[in-house]
Scaffold this motif. Sequence first.
Motif, PDB file in Angstrom:
ATOM      1  N   MET A 141      30.372  48.547  39.981  1.00 25.43           N
ATOM      2  CA  MET A 141      30.187  47.169  40.447  1.00 25.43           C
ATOM      3  C   MET A 141      28.713  46.863  40.650  1.00 25.43           C
ATOM      4  O   MET A 141      28.248  45.770  40.315  1.00 25.43           O
ATOM      5  CB  MET A 141      30.960  46.950  41.746  1.00 25.43           C
ATOM      6  CG  MET A 141      32.475  47.043  41.610  1.00 25.43           C
ATOM      7  SD  MET A 141      33.186  45.639  40.711  1.00 25.43           S
ATOM      8  CE  MET A 141      33.367  44.456  42.039  1.00 25.43           C
ATOM      9  N   PHE A 145      26.839  43.829  38.632  1.00 28.75           N
ATOM     10  CA  PHE A 145      26.369  42.640  39.341  1.00 28.75           C
ATOM     11  C   PHE A 145      25.007  42.816  40.005  1.00 28.75           C
ATOM     12  O   PHE A 145      24.458  41.857  40.556  1.00 28.75           O
ATOM     13  CB  PHE A 145      27.376  42.247  40.428  1.00 28.75           C
ATOM     14  CG  PHE A 145      28.727  41.878  39.911  1.00 28.75           C
ATOM     15  CD1 PHE A 145      28.973  40.637  39.359  1.00 28.75           C
ATOM     16  CD2 PHE A 145      29.780  42.784  39.969  1.00 28.75           C
ATOM     17  CE1 PHE A 145      30.221  40.290  38.887  1.00 28.75           C
ATOM     18  CE2 PHE A 145      31.040  42.454  39.497  1.00 28.75           C
ATOM     19  CZ  PHE A 145      31.266  41.199  38.954  1.00 28.75           C
ATOM     20  N   SER A 162      29.016  38.088  48.511  1.00 25.30           N
ATOM     21  CA  SER A 162      29.783  37.598  47.375  1.00 25.30           C
ATOM     22  C   SER A 162      29.117  38.058  46.091  1.00 25.30           C
ATOM     23  O   SER A 162      27.971  38.528  46.100  1.00 25.30           O
ATOM     24  CB  SER A 162      29.885  36.073  47.407  1.00 25.30           C
ATOM     25  OG  SER A 162      30.742  35.592  46.381  1.00 25.30           O
ATOM     26  N   LEU A 163      29.854  37.917  45.002  1.00 23.59           N
ATOM     27  CA  LEU A 163      29.345  38.261  43.677  1.00 23.59           C
ATOM     28  C   LEU A 163      29.498  37.055  42.769  1.00 23.59           C
ATOM     29  O   LEU A 163      30.390  36.220  42.970  1.00 23.59           O
ATOM     30  CB  LEU A 163      30.131  39.445  43.104  1.00 23.59           C
ATOM     31  CG  LEU A 163      30.105  40.734  43.933  1.00 23.59           C
ATOM     32  CD1 LEU A 163      31.110  41.735  43.385  1.00 23.59           C
ATOM     33  CD2 LEU A 163      28.708  41.337  43.960  1.00 23.59           C
ATOM     34  N   ASN A 165      30.093  34.693  39.262  1.00 25.36           N
ATOM     35  CA  ASN A 165      31.014  34.597  38.139  1.00 25.36           C
ATOM     36  C   ASN A 165      30.383  33.703  37.077  1.00 25.36           C
ATOM     37  O   ASN A 165      29.942  34.173  36.048  1.00 25.36           O
ATOM     38  CB  ASN A 165      32.363  34.044  38.605  1.00 25.36           C
ATOM     39  CG  ASN A 165      33.328  33.795  37.470  1.00 25.36           C
ATOM     40  OD1 ASN A 165      33.098  34.213  36.337  1.00 25.36           O
ATOM     41  ND2 ASN A 165      34.417  33.101  37.747  1.00 25.36           N
ATOM     42  N   TRP A 338      31.118  33.426  44.304  1.00 25.53           N
ATOM     43  CA  TRP A 338      32.457  32.989  43.894  1.00 25.53           C
ATOM     44  C   TRP A 338      33.443  33.218  45.028  1.00 25.53           C
ATOM     45  O   TRP A 338      33.875  32.271  45.668  1.00 25.53           O
ATOM     46  CB  TRP A 338      32.896  33.705  42.608  1.00 25.53           C
ATOM     47  CG  TRP A 338      34.129  33.079  41.995  1.00 25.53           C
ATOM     48  CD1 TRP A 338      34.505  31.773  42.059  1.00 25.53           C
ATOM     49  CD2 TRP A 338      35.123  33.741  41.206  1.00 25.53           C
ATOM     50  NE1 TRP A 338      35.665  31.569  41.361  1.00 25.53           N
ATOM     51  CE2 TRP A 338      36.067  32.761  40.819  1.00 25.53           C
ATOM     52  CE3 TRP A 338      35.306  35.051  40.775  1.00 25.53           C
ATOM     53  CZ2 TRP A 338      37.180  33.061  40.031  1.00 25.53           C
ATOM     54  CZ3 TRP A 338      36.403  35.342  39.977  1.00 25.53           C
ATOM     55  CH2 TRP A 338      37.324  34.366  39.616  1.00 25.53           C
ATOM     56  N   GLN A 356      38.570  42.447  43.822  1.00 25.10           N
ATOM     57  CA  GLN A 356      38.259  43.374  42.743  1.00 25.10           C
ATOM     58  C   GLN A 356      39.038  43.005  41.485  1.00 25.10           C
ATOM     59  O   GLN A 356      38.500  43.054  40.364  1.00 25.10           O
ATOM     60  CB  GLN A 356      38.604  44.798  43.196  1.00 25.10           C
ATOM     61  CG  GLN A 356      38.059  45.893  42.320  1.00 25.10           C
ATOM     62  CD  GLN A 356      38.300  47.265  42.930  1.00 25.10           C
ATOM     63  OE1 GLN A 356      39.268  47.476  43.678  1.00 25.10           O
ATOM     64  NE2 GLN A 356      37.434  48.207  42.642  1.00 25.10           N
ATOM     65  N   TYR A 359      37.511  39.833  39.887  1.00 25.55           N
ATOM     66  CA  TYR A 359      36.218  40.065  39.246  1.00 25.55           C
ATOM     67  C   TYR A 359      36.325  41.006  38.041  1.00 25.55           C
ATOM     68  O   TYR A 359      35.312  41.496  37.543  1.00 25.55           O
ATOM     69  CB  TYR A 359      35.224  40.621  40.257  1.00 25.55           C
ATOM     70  CG  TYR A 359      34.551  39.570  41.102  1.00 25.55           C
ATOM     71  CD1 TYR A 359      33.528  38.784  40.576  1.00 25.55           C
ATOM     72  CD2 TYR A 359      34.919  39.353  42.423  1.00 25.55           C
ATOM     73  CE1 TYR A 359      32.892  37.826  41.346  1.00 25.55           C
ATOM     74  CE2 TYR A 359      34.289  38.383  43.206  1.00 25.55           C
ATOM     75  CZ  TYR A 359      33.281  37.627  42.662  1.00 25.55           C
ATOM     76  OH  TYR A 359      32.655  36.664  43.423  1.00 25.55           O
ATOM     77  N   LEU A 364      36.997  37.349  34.094  1.00 21.96           N
ATOM     78  CA  LEU A 364      35.724  36.619  34.017  1.00 21.96           C
ATOM     79  C   LEU A 364      35.464  36.120  32.599  1.00 21.96           C
ATOM     80  O   LEU A 364      34.965  35.005  32.412  1.00 21.96           O
ATOM     81  CB  LEU A 364      34.573  37.521  34.474  1.00 21.96           C
ATOM     82  CG  LEU A 364      34.608  38.025  35.916  1.00 21.96           C
ATOM     83  CD1 LEU A 364      33.292  38.722  36.256  1.00 21.96           C
ATOM     84  CD2 LEU A 364      34.882  36.912  36.901  1.00 21.96           C
TER      85      LEU A 364
END
Length: 471
Positions: A141, A145, A162-163, A165, A338, A356, A359, A364
């Motif tokens: 991960m 990212f 957060s991550l 998208n 996101w 998880q 993502y 995606l």
Amino acid sequence: MRKQWMGLGLSLVLALGIAGCGNNGGNNGSTNGAAETGAPAAAEAGGNTAAKGEAVQLKYWTDDRHDQEYIKELINTFNETNKDNIQVELTVLSENYAQSVDIAFSSNQAPDVLRLKSANTSEFVKKGYLAPIDSYLDEGMNQKFGSLMIDNVNRFDGKVYSLPNTGLTMRLVYNKDIFTKAGIQNPPVSLQEMVDDAKKITEAGKSEGIYGFALNFKNPKQAFDRSIREILSLSGYQGLGYDLKTGQFDFNPYAQVIEYFKQMYKDGSILPGAESLDIDPLRAQFAAGKIGMYLSFSTEPGVYKDQFPTEINWAGALAPTLDGQIKGTSEIVSAGTWLGINAKSAHQEAAWKFMQYMYGDDILKTYHEKGFGIAVVPSIVEKAQNPDIAGMEGFLVGEHDSLWPAAPGVTPEGATYADAFFKYMLSGGDAKAIAEDLNSRYNAALTKAVEKGEVKVTPDPAFDPSKPQGE
């Protein structure tokens, strides 16, 4: 175009910052209320998430409507196939999302997972709503990212919440047939050309109810943040009035742009009633062939495919600049966040397992290919196909698009920049004095926010708006 996507991947790996989007972000909705999809029957118990065979019930809130059918499908699949006996319930709030979240937290009824955007993440972190997710991020991960974990966007005080998208590009949206009818061969590249073209279109089409320009001025901030923001970034200025080189607000470039908007209003080139026009009624008018051009986000192709199907010949193009010269880059907005986890949720581990899943590469990739947003994660960018949606080709990321550092969010005393400049556009006054007043009030608010530790300001005298960040 594939080369441009690959180029974006390299730019993103080196990105230094991302700017926030206005409240509208990727939300195409304008109706009140909420839409919900209940969780199907619980999957067979498995893993260690559920206690005594009972399903763990998670609630996910979002204010996105444009992707809700796809998200429903994903959630149904997750509910039916996950081995941890987790069931997710989706709630779609079309208006007053931030206020609804505030009320939910104050009454201990907040969802376990929240849709985050650049416009709300900072406030949610300050209020203690979000749990950091660093402990859940494994090597894979972090590699996927890591280059996009940006301070004051999805990372605050060293913690990631957060991550990313997708992001949104901003473009001039124009009716090609109306342009041809008015004798205009190409979309405007300067603001003076935009003013002239709007006047030509109105003169040629007014008898049929066709006008050259429109924006959703019912909400001046939303209108300007989807238009002037883009014009300024391509002209070499941060689009929300903040000077990244000095670390201070400077609305003088903003005042230069508003002069052209004021001229279109004076010329009668703006659709009558635009002062009270919301975005969806504007789109309906454009779909009906009554508006020559406006500026907006890359959500528009999806809108004209599903929400307001149209047969008009339209396209997207880079926004015009102050003088016709591109001295900056078109800002990719709302690209840093996101999903996020409720810091008070009793089921944070289950919430992370759902995150998880969401993502995952296939999700995606499909999200981009369906046109719900433009992928910004390098590994997804490299393998995703361009969305097969009419008009999307004008919004795809190219050589003039990049990510910008985040501007500090402050609340000044008195009128906001959008309200002050909109009043000037309609009623006139002294633009220079308005800009100086805004500078004084916004910088005073900035000083207070810095003193209270609410924001951090780091001037960057070497900032170069003509290059994608980090190059």
